[in-house]
Design an enzyme around this catalytic site. Structure first.
Site, PDB file in Angstrom:
ATOM      1  N   LEU A   5     -19.120 -18.141  20.258  1.00 31.74           N
ATOM      2  CA  LEU A   5     -20.377 -17.525  20.676  1.00 31.74           C
ATOM      3  C   LEU A   5     -20.437 -16.153  20.027  1.00 31.74           C
ATOM      4  O   LEU A   5     -19.530 -15.334  20.211  1.00 31.74           O
ATOM      5  CB  LEU A   5     -20.460 -17.414  22.198  1.00 31.74           C
ATOM      6  CG  LEU A   5     -21.821 -16.962  22.757  1.00 31.74           C
ATOM      7  CD1 LEU A   5     -22.051 -17.531  24.155  1.00 31.74           C
ATOM      8  CD2 LEU A   5     -21.961 -15.432  22.791  1.00 31.74           C
ATOM      9  N   GLY A   8     -25.844 -10.905  18.680  1.00 31.99           N
ATOM     10  CA  GLY A   8     -26.542 -10.136  17.652  1.00 31.99           C
ATOM     11  C   GLY A   8     -26.696 -10.863  16.338  1.00 31.99           C
ATOM     12  O   GLY A   8     -26.397 -10.315  15.272  1.00 31.99           O
ATOM     13  N   SER A  10     -29.511 -12.036  14.865  1.00 32.86           N
ATOM     14  CA  SER A  10     -30.845 -12.054  14.259  1.00 32.86           C
ATOM     15  C   SER A  10     -30.852 -11.520  12.830  1.00 32.86           C
ATOM     16  O   SER A  10     -31.780 -11.795  12.064  1.00 32.86           O
ATOM     17  CB  SER A  10     -31.839 -11.256  15.112  1.00 32.86           C
ATOM     18  OG  SER A  10     -31.432  -9.899  15.196  1.00 32.86           O
ATOM     19  N   SER A 127     -16.775  -0.151  13.954  1.00 31.20           N
ATOM     20  CA  SER A 127     -17.282   0.489  12.740  1.00 31.20           C
ATOM     21  C   SER A 127     -16.182   1.319  12.106  1.00 31.20           C
ATOM     22  O   SER A 127     -15.239   1.758  12.789  1.00 31.20           O
ATOM     23  CB  SER A 127     -18.468   1.401  13.088  1.00 31.20           C
ATOM     24  OG  SER A 127     -18.808   2.230  11.988  1.00 31.20           O
ATOM     25  N   TYR A 140     -23.319   7.333  18.169  1.00 31.16           N
ATOM     26  CA  TYR A 140     -22.896   6.002  17.722  1.00 31.16           C
ATOM     27  C   TYR A 140     -21.375   5.920  17.636  1.00 31.16           C
ATOM     28  O   TYR A 140     -20.759   4.955  18.108  1.00 31.16           O
ATOM     29  CB  TYR A 140     -23.524   5.704  16.362  1.00 31.16           C
ATOM     30  CG  TYR A 140     -23.103   4.393  15.749  1.00 31.16           C
ATOM     31  CD1 TYR A 140     -23.617   3.190  16.219  1.00 31.16           C
ATOM     32  CD2 TYR A 140     -22.179   4.348  14.710  1.00 31.16           C
ATOM     33  CE1 TYR A 140     -23.230   1.969  15.660  1.00 31.16           C
ATOM     34  CE2 TYR A 140     -21.783   3.147  14.147  1.00 31.16           C
ATOM     35  CZ  TYR A 140     -22.311   1.962  14.624  1.00 31.16           C
ATOM     36  OH  TYR A 140     -21.914   0.767  14.081  1.00 31.16           O
TER      37      TYR A 140
END
Length: 249
Positions: A5, A8, A10, A127, A140
Site C-alpha cells: 500500500l 501519495g 497521484s 528527504s 519542511y
C-alpha cells in the site's frame, strides 16, 4: 504474491513507485486524495483507493477496503519553500499534519496486522534535507526530521515482532511538484528582506549539479522493502547519496 500500500500516488515519487512495484509482480494499492485510475496500468494487481492521511476515518476506510498488506510505503507529503519568518503557523501545522502526523497515523493503523502476522515492512519517505538541512525549508525539514527519529525508534521496538521499519531519503527532483499541493505561493513566503539571500538559492535549484530521478526513489523504496538486514537509511538519487557519504566523513 505480496501486496504494497503506497500513499501519495497521484504524481511524483508515489506514482513511479506504484508503477515499479507493479512491474515487479506485486499487488499494489495506490492511494491518493483524489483517485485517478487513468495514470496507472489497468491490472487486476493494481487498485486505486481514496486516502487522506490527515483524517482517521479516511485511513480506516482505506485499510478496510485494502485488506491485508505486506508493505506500507508512507510517501504522501507536502512541501513548503520560503523564509520561516514569513510562513504562517497555520501552514506549518498543515505540513506537519501530512508529513509527520499522517505518516504516524498510517503506521499506527497497520502495525496490529503486521505484529499479529509477525511479518511486514514500513518504509517512510523523508528527504535529503535530513542529511544536510537546506535554507528556506525550515518547516519542511523539521517535519521530515521528526520522521527520521520516529522511524529509527520504531525499528527497534517492532523488531521484537519481526516487523521492519526503513527510511528512504530522496534528493532534489526538479520534475516533482514540490509545493504545488499547498495553498501558499513561494513568492508570498520570500519577504523583500530575504530577496538577496534567496536569489542564489533559487538559481542553484534551477541548475543543480546532481539531481534525483523519480525512478531513483522507486528503486530505493524497492530495495528498502526487500532488505532484511539492519540497514535503516536508503538515500535515493545521486545528490542524496553524495550528501550521505559526506555526512560520514
Amino acid at each position: 504474491m505480496t501486496t504494497a500500500l503506497i500513499t501519495g500516488c497521484s504524481s511524483g515519487y508515489g506514482l513511479q513507485t506504484a508503477r515499479h512495484f507493479h512491474a515487479q509482480g506485486w499487488t499494489v494499492i495506490a492511494t491518493m486524495r483524489r483517485p485517478r485510475e487513468d495514470i496507472l496500468p489497468k491490472s487486476s494487481r493494481l487498485r486505486v483507493l481514496p486516502l487522506d492521511v490527515t483524517r482517521a476515518d479516511s485511513i480506516a476506510a482505506c485499510l478496510a477496503a485494502a485488506g491485508p498488506i505486506d508493505a506500507l510505503v508512507n510517501n504522501a507529503g507536502i512541501g513548503v519553500v520560503g523564509a520561516f519568518e514569513a510562513t504562517p503557523m497555520s501552514h506549518i501545522r498543515k505540513v506537519f499534519e501530512t508529513n509527520t502526523f499522517g505518516t504516524m497515523a498510517m503506521t499506527q493503523a497497520v502495525i496490529p496486522q503486521f505484529r499479529q502476522r509477525q511479518a511486514g515492512v514500513i518504509v517512510n519517505v523523508t528527504s535529503s534535507v535530513t542529511l544536510t538541512p537546506m535554507p528556506l525549508a525550515a518547516a519542511y525539514t523539521a517535519s521530515k526530521m521528526a520522521i527520521e527519529g520516529f522511524t529509527g525508534s520504531l525499528a527497534h521496538e517492532l523488531s521484537a515482532f519481526s516487523v521492519r521499519a526503513k527510511l528512504v531519503e530522496p534528493g532534489y527532483a526538479p520534475t516533482t511538484r514540490f509545493a504545488e499541493n499547498t495553498d501558499m505561493r513561494v513568492e508570498d513566503l520570500i519577504p523583500a528582506a530575504y530577496a538577496a539571500f534567496a536569489a542564489p538559492i533559487f538559481e542553484a535549484f534551477a541548475a543543480p549539479a546532481l539531481v534525483t530521478r523519480e525512478s531513483d526513489v522507486a528503486e530505493a523504496v524497492w530495495r528498502a522493502v526487500n532488505d532484511t538486514s539492519g540497514q535503516l537509511r536508503f538515500p535515493a538519487g545521486a545528490d542524496a547519496v553524495a550528501l550521505a557519504q559526506a555526512s560520514l566523513r
